[in-house]
Motif scaffolding. Sequence first.
Motif, short mmCIF file in Angstrom:
data_model
loop_
_atom_site.label_atom_id
_atom_site.label_comp_id
_atom_site.label_asym_id
_atom_site.label_seq_id
_atom_site.Cartn_x
_atom_site.Cartn_y
_atom_site.Cartn_z
N ARG A 207 25.78 -43.69 59.37
CA ARG A 207 26.93 -44.01 60.21
C ARG A 207 27.75 -45.12 59.53
O ARG A 207 27.18 -46.15 59.14
N VAL A 208 29.03 -44.89 59.40
CA VAL A 208 29.94 -45.90 58.85
C VAL A 208 31.05 -46.13 59.87
O VAL A 208 31.19 -45.37 60.84
N TRP A 212 30.94 -40.81 59.65
CA TRP A 212 29.65 -40.62 59.00
C TRP A 212 29.86 -40.24 57.53
O TRP A 212 30.89 -39.68 57.16
N THR A 213 28.83 -40.56 56.75
CA THR A 213 28.78 -40.06 55.38
C THR A 213 27.50 -39.25 55.20
O THR A 213 26.49 -39.49 55.88
N ASN A 218 32.26 -38.89 52.57
CA ASN A 218 32.84 -38.80 53.91
C ASN A 218 32.87 -37.33 54.34
O ASN A 218 33.26 -36.46 53.56
N VAL A 219 32.46 -37.10 55.58
CA VAL A 219 32.38 -35.73 56.08
C VAL A 219 32.95 -35.65 57.49
O VAL A 219 33.36 -36.65 58.08
N ASP A 220 32.97 -34.43 58.02
CA ASP A 220 33.50 -34.19 59.36
C ASP A 220 32.60 -34.83 60.41
O ASP A 220 31.45 -34.40 60.61
N THR A 221 33.12 -35.86 61.08
CA THR A 221 32.32 -36.60 62.06
C THR A 221 31.88 -35.72 63.23
O THR A 221 30.74 -35.82 63.71
N VAL A 222 32.77 -34.85 63.69
CA VAL A 222 32.44 -33.99 64.83
C VAL A 222 31.25 -33.09 64.50
O VAL A 222 30.33 -32.93 65.30
N ASP A 302 26.76 -29.10 52.40
CA ASP A 302 27.91 -28.20 52.52
C ASP A 302 28.23 -27.82 53.95
O ASP A 302 29.37 -27.45 54.26
N ASP A 303 27.24 -27.92 54.84
CA ASP A 303 27.48 -27.56 56.24
C ASP A 303 28.38 -28.55 56.95
O ASP A 303 28.84 -28.27 58.06
N PHE A 304 28.64 -29.69 56.34
CA PHE A 304 29.40 -30.75 57.03
C PHE A 304 30.73 -31.07 56.37
O PHE A 304 31.45 -31.97 56.79
N LYS A 305 31.07 -30.33 55.32
CA LYS A 305 32.33 -30.59 54.62
C LYS A 305 33.47 -29.81 55.28
O LYS A 305 33.28 -28.78 55.87
#
Length: 305
Positions: A207-208, A212-213, A218-222, A302-305
């Motif tokens: 958590r940043v 989130w990272t 950096n990735v999609d927070t949702v 890759d699931d969060f990009k």
Amino acid sequence: MTYNKKLTILSSLVGVLAIVYIGTLVFDPEQMNTRDAAFAWLDAKSVPQVSGIEISNSNDKINLAKKDGIWFVENDGWEYPAKDARVSDLISLLSKKDAYPVRGRESASFERLGLTEDKASKLVIRGENTVFLNMFVGNEAVTGQVYLRKNGLNEVRGGSDSLNSYIAGSKISWYNLRLFPEAEKLTVNLVQSINVALPPLIVTFARVEGGWTVNGENVDTVRVESYVRGILDAEGEDFAATPVPTDSIEGKIVLQLGDGTDRIISVSALSDANKRNATISSSDYVYTLSQWTLDRLFKSVDDFK
């Protein structure tokens, strides 16, 4: 004929008609059956004292016990957590007055209605040293209702088939298989980081400020928070009777919380049935995880990009 005499005759006639009408309501068989239909199987006053439930059907025998205010499913000497809401819903259904019309009062009908000792499903509600309810659940009628009777009585009633959803289920339907029980009150906001390892998969979520990272990117927070929520709400497929040997652990998910504590999910090697057993650091239970659940828990970057 004087006005007063006419008024007296008319008043008397109205009174007679009123008595006849009331009599038809009181003694009409259909009206009487409607009144008799309002019925509750369990006295509402006994509800706070209920501490045991026994359910027997053609496939399973289920024993539920309440200890220190918490419901458990007893199985082979073990006590597994039960779904409190499901137990409460069953007790509420039985103690609430509803339409249970009388369908018969002759024991000769028991065989046809599936209400004999050897054919019926059974439900027993107990308190400490007492039985509040002992009843049989029989066949389903054409109307969709099921036939019901109390043990020891000949009176048969029809009732909603919603009762069957509780009676016909297996032990698993009563298990609370959440990896993190509701009582822990874990929320997404409490989780500060997650380390996921199931070689070759190794992922770190952090958590940043503002999001989130994942592995420093950096990735999609949702998407990440949906993933975290999925971990906290994850359920096993069943309880496993045997522990997970330390040397068979292949994967881990470590949740680091804001209060400085950790929650660790440890998973075993893949079984022949394409499943893994899992243990939780805050619990003594062993869970069987389906492949669907495993796919939700162990995700790649890759699931969060």
